[in-house]
Write an enzyme that holds these catalytic residues in place. Sequence first.
Site, short mmCIF file in Angstrom:
data_model
loop_
_atom_site.label_atom_id
_atom_site.label_comp_id
_atom_site.label_asym_id
_atom_site.label_seq_id
_atom_site.Cartn_x
_atom_site.Cartn_y
_atom_site.Cartn_z
N CYS A 164 0.91 -1.51 0.09
CA CYS A 164 -0.07 0.07 0.04
C CYS A 164 0.91 1.27 -0.14
O CYS A 164 0.33 2.47 -0.22
CB CYS A 164 -0.74 0.16 1.22
SG CYS A 164 -1.83 -1.33 1.00
N HIS A 295 -3.41 7.96 6.35
CA HIS A 295 -3.41 6.52 5.85
C HIS A 295 -4.94 6.13 6.15
O HIS A 295 -5.70 5.36 5.33
CB HIS A 295 -2.48 5.63 6.34
CG HIS A 295 -2.49 4.54 5.48
ND1 HIS A 295 -2.41 4.32 4.31
CD2 HIS A 295 -2.48 3.03 6.27
CE1 HIS A 295 -2.27 3.01 3.82
NE2 HIS A 295 -2.55 2.08 5.01
N HIS A 329 -9.66 1.89 -0.21
CA HIS A 329 -8.23 1.81 0.03
C HIS A 329 -7.66 1.23 -1.30
O HIS A 329 -8.07 0.19 -1.76
CB HIS A 329 -7.99 0.68 0.99
CG HIS A 329 -6.43 0.77 1.38
ND1 HIS A 329 -5.42 1.29 0.42
CD2 HIS A 329 -5.72 0.12 2.40
CE1 HIS A 329 -4.23 1.10 0.82
NE2 HIS A 329 -4.39 0.51 2.34
#
Length: 401
Positions: A164, A295, A329
């Site tokens: 990520c 995040h 995400h």
Amino acid sequence: MTTQQSQPIFIHDCGFHSAMGASHTQIHQCLSGLRASHMVQDAHILNTNTATVIGRVQESLPKIPQHLAHFDTRNNQLALSAMQQIEATVTDAIAQYGQHRIAVVIGTSTSGIADGEAAFQHKLQQGDFPEDFHYRKQELGNSSDFIAAYFGITGPCYSISTACSSSGRVFISAQRLLRSGIVDAVLVGGVDSICQLTLNGFNGLEALSNTLCQPFGAARDGINIGESAALMLLSQTPLSTPNVANIALLGAGDSSDAHHISAPHPDGLGAKRAMQKALDDAGLQTENIGYVNAHGTATPLNDSMESKAIYRLFADQVAVSSTKPLTGHTLGAASATEAAIAWHILKYDLELPLQHCKEKAEDIDVSLVETPTKLHGKAILSNSFAFGGNNISLIFGLIND
């Protein structure tokens, strides 16, 4: 004490397509709360036949040109939709610098896996793979190769896959390529598309939510996966447009705490180190940051540790929110997705994205964006934290000549 500021990297253009849409109007309406993004419940994508929420691109995607048909995947179609938005800018850069003086560095984690899944399903049903399928479509370098081939770029070309944080690390690579003089411009970004492999993997970790994710909320119970493509053209040369502020990457910081294969350090030690390194690289102090795009995955551990890390640096003196309820995400594309959001906020002086917490969790100490707020000339820090403790923080801001 102010640290030595490194030379900024100027952003010449940005192409972006996510669950918020592809046009600037769609994106700005979603960021302001005037329009809902395409976060939809899907009851068929998981092997368990349970529902989860995903951020799916709703608009039709452009077709891959016939001479590049061997690159035909949904992931590359998604990339192409962002590429077409900045095609004129890239063409001008090629004319100015030459094809060999431009690099392509792309972050991804899924590449063409969705097309591989469909091909294997075809083989199970028909006995053979489809005629147009080749395993290279699943290779991590496929998207960067496609982008370079489409534009005819012949400089350094590669993909980065650090889960990520993938498309955050491309900005650090671009810094190094530009500062070393190897190239004059770098086309960076990230692209990831929805696939069953990733969704079922996160479901196996019990990390998915079956409702819209709630970053920093008391009832947060997991992530929503999304798909996105976000691309930027970077160079050390500012825009030549008079009376227009330049948007720049001011600094970047990384760390690797290696605390656990899939969980961050509970005290956010690596996260704090990455943010501090980004501040040092930019020559900025905490008071120069007006917004932290967190995040903010909405998992209990991530949000708790990130809140601790941000609070240690900024206390409650900086506005914080996560935009993942708007995009999902987007995995390897997450850093670039949120860099593109930062670019839009800076370029169009947008209000900061609100954090719609039904109830802020007790373990969250940071100051969330809960009322209309502007940057007032300050910079944006954007965080991305990945499996294995691979952490990236990027700082974006305006430079007035």
